[in-house]
Design a protein around this motif. Structure first.
Motif, PDB file in Angstrom:
ATOM      1  N   ALA A   1      28.143  18.470  -1.215  1.00  0.00           N
ATOM      2  CA  ALA A   1      27.734  17.497  -2.229  1.00  0.00           C
ATOM      3  C   ALA A   1      28.429  17.701  -3.570  1.00  0.00           C
ATOM      4  O   ALA A   1      28.391  16.814  -4.423  1.00  0.00           O
TER       5      ALA A   1
ATOM      6  N   VAL B   1      31.175  15.145  -5.401  1.00  0.00           N
ATOM      7  CA  VAL B   1      30.722  13.851  -5.920  1.00  0.00           C
ATOM      8  C   VAL B   1      29.675  14.025  -7.014  1.00  0.00           C
ATOM      9  O   VAL B   1      29.703  13.350  -8.040  1.00  0.00           O
TER      10      VAL B   1
ATOM     11  N   GLU C   1      22.327  10.168   3.401  1.00  0.00           N
ATOM     12  CA  GLU C   1      23.659   9.612   3.625  1.00  0.00           C
ATOM     13  C   GLU C   1      23.957   9.609   5.120  1.00  0.00           C
ATOM     14  O   GLU C   1      23.449  10.451   5.866  1.00  0.00           O
TER      15      GLU C   1
ATOM     16  N   LEU D   1      29.344  12.085   1.930  1.00  0.00           N
ATOM     17  CA  LEU D   1      29.905  12.561   0.672  1.00  0.00           C
ATOM     18  C   LEU D   1      30.904  13.685   0.876  1.00  0.00           C
ATOM     19  O   LEU D   1      31.814  13.860   0.078  1.00  0.00           O
TER      20      LEU D   1
ATOM     21  N   GLN E   1      34.459  12.338   1.172  1.00  0.00           N
ATOM     22  CA  GLN E   1      35.038  11.548   0.099  1.00  0.00           C
ATOM     23  C   GLN E   1      36.364  12.146  -0.358  1.00  0.00           C
ATOM     24  O   GLN E   1      36.528  13.362  -0.407  1.00  0.00           O
TER      25      GLN E   1
ATOM     26  N   PRO F   1      23.015   7.783  -6.847  1.00  0.00           N
ATOM     27  CA  PRO F   1      23.956   8.114  -5.767  1.00  0.00           C
ATOM     28  C   PRO F   1      24.957   6.987  -5.572  1.00  0.00           C
ATOM     29  O   PRO F   1      24.725   5.851  -5.997  1.00  0.00           O
ATOM     30  N   PRO F   2      26.082   7.259  -4.933  1.00  0.00           N
ATOM     31  CA  PRO F   2      27.031   6.190  -4.608  1.00  0.00           C
ATOM     32  C   PRO F   2      26.362   5.097  -3.778  1.00  0.00           C
ATOM     33  O   PRO F   2      25.330   5.328  -3.126  1.00  0.00           O
TER      34      PRO F   2
ATOM     35  N   VAL G   1      25.021   5.630  -0.100  1.00  0.00           N
ATOM     36  CA  VAL G   1      23.909   6.480   0.294  1.00  0.00           C
ATOM     37  C   VAL G   1      22.605   5.832  -0.121  1.00  0.00           C
ATOM     38  O   VAL G   1      22.576   4.919  -0.954  1.00  0.00           O
TER      39      VAL G   1
END
Length: 321
Positions: free
Chosen positions: A109, A112, A173, A253, A256, A302-303, A306
């Motif tokens: 994690a 990110v 996610e 994540l 990424q 969060p992005p 997710v």
């Protein structure tokens, strides 16, 4: 119940320990910058309070009695505790921290989340310092228990073996499959069927031992996927997958930043989700800086790929805030 020891004064304990350490009242007075008479008064008051003789004054230099030795050990503990209390409360009195906030982060994690957190703190709380340590989940749990970390971000599965930790679920996610573009899985539909993946060697991102593979957060359905490699580092997983040595399975994540021409990243055909939570030790009060980092982590968006924490079922055994 009233105790005569409630009348103990720190300056009497300090004078007493100075005599113990220096071996004489004169040397103790010189060290403290006090008249010898004041040191003698402090020691006499302490002997009255304890009801014991702390020094044998018939000897030169004075000797500490057995009762004095016992009292010296307790006096050091008392003064150390008072000093720790004073330094701790200075955090609230002055608004400044004595040390950085210690944050543990699982490598999956960090790439990110850390930029989002540190950017937020730099803008909103520039006086808050954070030291970040990347650790496997068992090591983070142990560090929290020993108060070597203040907070940590870790997968919610497997749950901590340490029962004194509190948790706030942050996000879920999807689980992804990673392989080179020319891999046989490239011809299959989206999402990639788990049965098709099981025909290939698999490398898994995890913080648990291989013997605990069935507890891996990806919840590999019916245990049909048996990892041949396990790693705590996303870069290692991606490198093995890019070399065609194994199919990588990792939370979104952790994948990424993957080079599009070197790897293909697709969803795994499973309803399993990878949950990430914020953990801390229950019963340990937050300093203002730890509270600010705690609040910032819980408010980070969060992005889009997710699911925020409101969709996560939190384990009942955890204390949730």
């Amino acid at each position: 119940m009233h105790s005569p020891f409630s009348a103990l004064r720190p300056d009497s304990l300090t004078a007493f320990l100075a005599v113990v350490d220096e071996g004489s009242f004169i040397a103790a007075a010189d060290r403290l910058g006090h008249p010898q008479s004041r040191v003698s008064q402090h020691v006499a008051a302490l002997e009255t309070t304890t009801g014991t003789q702390l020094f044998d004054r018939t000897r030169r230099p004075v000797e500490v009695t057995d009762a004095g030795q016992a009292m010296a050990a307790q006096a050091r503990l008392i003064l150390d505790t008072l000093d720790t209390a004073a330094r701790t409360m200075d955090t609230w009195r002055t608004g400044t921290e004595q040390r950085p906030v210690r944050l543990g982060v699982h490598p999956g994690a960090s790439a990110v989340v850390l930029p989002l957190l540190l950017r937020h703190l730099a803008e909103e709380h520039p006086d808050v310092d954070v030291t970040v340590t990347e650790l496997a989940t068992p090591a983070m749990d142990a560090a929290l228990e020993r108060s070597e970390l203040d907070l940590c971000l870790r997968p919610m599965e497997p749950p901590p073996a340490v029962r004194s930790l509190a948790c706030h679920a942050l996000w879920e996610e999807p689980v992804m499959v990673v392989y080179p573009p020319e891999h046989p899985l490239a011809s299959l539909p989206e999402p990639v069927p788990i049965g098709a993946v099981s025909a290939h060697p698999v490398v898994v991102l995890s913080g648990v031992e291989p013997s605990d593979a069935a507890m891996h957060p990806t919840q590999l359905q019916a245990r049909r996927l048996v990892p041949v490699q396990m790693t705590d580092q996303p870069h290692t997983l991606l490198a093995l997958a890019a070399a065609g040595l194994a199919v990588g399975i990792a939370p979104l994540l952790a994948t990424q930043g993957t080079h599009s021409d070197a790897l293909t990243v697709r969803r795994l055909g499973t309803r399993a989700q990878h949950g990430v939570g914020l953990y801390w030790r229950q019963g340990r009060p937050f300093t203002p800086a730890v509270r600010q980092v705690h609040t910032a982590l819980m408010s980070i968006t969060p992005p889009n790929t997710v699911t925020p924490s409101r969709a996560i079922r939190k384990p009942a055994e955890y204390q949730n805030y």
